[in-house]
Design an enzyme around this catalytic site. Structure first.
Site, PDB file in Angstrom:
ATOM      1  N   LYS A 165      51.371 -35.398  23.453  1.00  0.00           N
ATOM      2  CA  LYS A 165      51.348 -35.959  24.822  1.00  0.00           C
ATOM      3  C   LYS A 165      50.299 -37.061  24.914  1.00  0.00           C
ATOM      4  CE  LYS A 165      48.898 -33.720  28.202  1.00  0.00           C
ATOM      5  NZ  LYS A 165      47.989 -34.548  29.008  1.00  0.00           N
ATOM      6  N   ASN A 166      49.117 -36.820  24.335  1.00  0.00           N
ATOM      7  CA  ASN A 166      48.004 -37.761  24.514  1.00  0.00           C
ATOM      8  C   ASN A 166      48.058 -38.944  23.561  1.00  0.00           C
ATOM      9  OD1 ASN A 166      47.263 -36.130  26.562  1.00  0.00           O
ATOM     10  ND2 ASN A 166      45.489 -35.224  25.548  1.00  0.00           N
ATOM     11  N   CYS A 223      40.324 -34.339  39.118  1.00  0.00           N
ATOM     12  CA  CYS A 223      41.360 -33.302  39.041  1.00  0.00           C
ATOM     13  C   CYS A 223      40.634 -31.964  38.908  1.00  0.00           C
ATOM     14  CB  CYS A 223      42.287 -33.564  37.869  1.00  0.00           C
ATOM     15  SG  CYS A 223      41.450 -33.388  36.308  1.00  0.00           S
ATOM     16  N   ARG A 234      35.927 -36.981  36.807  1.00  0.00           N
ATOM     17  CA  ARG A 234      36.626 -37.911  35.906  1.00  0.00           C
ATOM     18  C   ARG A 234      36.539 -39.373  36.379  1.00  0.00           C
ATOM     19  NH1 ARG A 234      41.877 -35.047  33.556  1.00  0.00           N
ATOM     20  NH2 ARG A 234      41.477 -36.471  31.829  1.00  0.00           N
ATOM     21  N   ASP A 286      40.080 -29.517  24.884  1.00  0.00           N
ATOM     22  CA  ASP A 286      41.443 -29.095  25.275  1.00  0.00           C
ATOM     23  C   ASP A 286      41.862 -27.784  24.637  1.00  0.00           C
ATOM     24  OD1 ASP A 286      42.894 -32.448  25.426  1.00  0.00           O
ATOM     25  OD2 ASP A 286      41.511 -31.361  26.716  1.00  0.00           O
ATOM     26  N   ARG A 336      53.060 -29.808  32.418  1.00  0.00           N
ATOM     27  CA  ARG A 336      52.546 -31.156  32.134  1.00  0.00           C
ATOM     28  C   ARG A 336      52.327 -31.368  30.638  1.00  0.00           C
ATOM     29  NH1 ARG A 336      47.341 -31.973  33.969  1.00  0.00           N
ATOM     30  NH2 ARG A 336      47.656 -33.910  32.836  1.00  0.00           N
TER      31      ARG A 336
END
Ligand code: EPZ
Length: 416
Positions: free
Chosen positions: A22-23, A116, A121, A305, A397
């Protein structure tokens, strides 16, 4: 809101094919704006974040199609430099569009990406880097209006190796006059993937993954077909799930080197792990052992993560494990949910002291963010009894068909 219904205490056994990262996909989708031509991005997972980024590119005028795992972007028809406000709130990574949009259009407008669940952030480092490249940034009422006549290559010393700021600076520098060197950049594999994508389009970027990234500006960019790297965090999550349930797993399409810190910690916890070229095999011990203190840090350190997933694992290990979160200031929201399941965790500042218990009990818990949600699923799979995980939109997500993949490994998990 959808939820997971999990009946735990079943060991996971079998094989899991890792999907694209994803990243890596998100910044590369943003970078397709730079080319003004067609990019075929292969190995894209079907995630809500990716779908949102696709929606943004379409609203900015690009032609985007999604064909069996590839996202095809024709950015020759880009006709807007405003990043749609509603999507800014949905995914913070839309901030990655600043660099390429400035490089292509000479301007970009966007609302401040909000914080978030895991932290405030800010984007000060992004703005610092763009200003050094000659960008004028006006901030008013939560809106950013940026413009630049000529991007000029320069030296950029990042005060912190921010992943997003490194990516934004790389992409803006592609169209700068002269050479840009980014010092103290983020070294994540996803940064290297962005470099490799850009070079596949005809750019000249060197040094991603090291202490200095050099970007030679003003290169003609062209069509490309690019396959993104596998998702090291998805990989770590599935390894942790197999370890937590006393099972065994073969992780396919992996790049073990991207997961070495997590693999070493799983070995320290007593797991037997065999690593081959693109495969990681893990067999859990009868009883997991607590590990030496974990400190999350920028790559190649222990990834933030993976912090919550590893914590879920340690709740039933033999002994105490200290887990310190150094990257985000609010990334322990899963702790009180794990405590509802019988975990023994105390928080002191940014350190969680996890005392292993015999077994967790199923409970009704809430996902508060993407990786915290994944940790609750891991805990539910290992626990005695039934667990309900609320707000699984957070999990959608970052994990593609999560419950289907886990069910194939023997888990009793349903989306309700
Ligand atoms: C990327 O976020 C990832 N997201 C995050 O993954 C990941 O946790 C993070 O890198 C760290 O590895 C994507 O790649 C889409 P940072 P990013 O800039 O770029 C502070 C997930 O679960 N900071 O390296 O936002 C910031 O507040 C997500 O997939 C500033 O202070 O991370 C944070 O404390 C979650 N000013 C720290 O640096 C800035 O201008 C790391 O942020 C930028 C960041």
């Amino acid at each position: 809101m959808e939820r997971y219904h999990i009946i735990g205490n079943k060991s996971l056994e079998g094989e899991h094919q890792l999907k694209g990262a994803k990243n890596a996909v998100l910044p590369i989708l943003a970078a397709t704006i730079l080319t003004g031509s067609t990019s075929v991005i292969e190995n894209c997972p079907d995630l809500s974040d990716d779908r949102t980024m696709v929606a943004i590119l379409k609203e900015m005028g690009c032609k985007v199609t999604w064909e069996n795992g590839s996202i095809i972007v024709d950015s020759s028809t880009l006709d807007d430099y405003v990043i749609p406000q509603k999507h800014m709130k949905e995914i913070r990574s839309s901030v990655f569009l600043m660099g390429p949009t400035l490089a292509r259009c000479g301007k970009v407008s966007l609302s401040y990406p909000g914080g978030c669940a895991i932290g405030e952030r800010p984007i000060d480092i992004h703005l610092y880097a763009l200003r050094l490249l000659g960008v004028e940034i006006k901030e008013k009422d939560g809106l950013l209006d940026c413009s630049v006549d000529r991007l000029i290559g320069t030296d950029i010393h990042l005060p912190f190796p921010s992943v997003g700021a490194t990516e934004n600076a790389m992409m803006a520098a592609i169209m700068a006059e002269g050479e840009t060197t980014i010092y103290n950049p983020a070294k994540e594999p996803e940064i290297v993937d962005l470099q490799n994508y850009l070079n596949s389009c005809g750019a000249e970027v060197y040094g991603a993954g090291s202490d200095e990234i050099v970007i030679k500006g003003k290169r003609e960019l062209r069509d490309t077909i690019y396959k993104v790297i596998p998702d090291r965090i998805e990989g770590g999550t599935f390894l942790a799930a197999a370890a937590a349930t006393g099972g065994s797993i073969q992780l396919r399409n992996a790049i073990p080197a991207h997961m070495s810190f997590v693999i070493n910690k799983l070995r320290e916890a007593g797991c037997q792990i065999i690593v081959e070229k693109d495969m990681v095999y893990l067999k859990a011990p009868d009883k997991l052992k607590a590990v030496k203190p974990i400190e999350t840090s920028p790559y190649p350190g222990f990834p933030t993560d993976m912090q919550s997933q590893f914590m879920a694992l340690m709740t039933c290990a033999d002994g105490y494990t200290l887990i310190t979160e150094n990257i985000f200031e609010n990334r322990f929201k899963h702790v009180k949910e794990l405590i509802k399941m019988g975990a023994d965790i105390q928080i002191e500042g940014n350190t969680a002291i996890v005392k292993g218990v015999e077994k967790l009990k199923g409970a009704h818990v809430k996902a508060m963010d993407l990786r915290g949600g994944a940790s609750l699923v891991i805990a539910g799979l290992a626990a005695e009894g039934t667990t309900i995980v609320e707000n699984i939109c957070h999990i959608d997500r970052g994990y593609d068909k999560f419950e289907l993949a886990l069910s194939k490994l023997g888990a009793n998990i349903k989306r309700i």
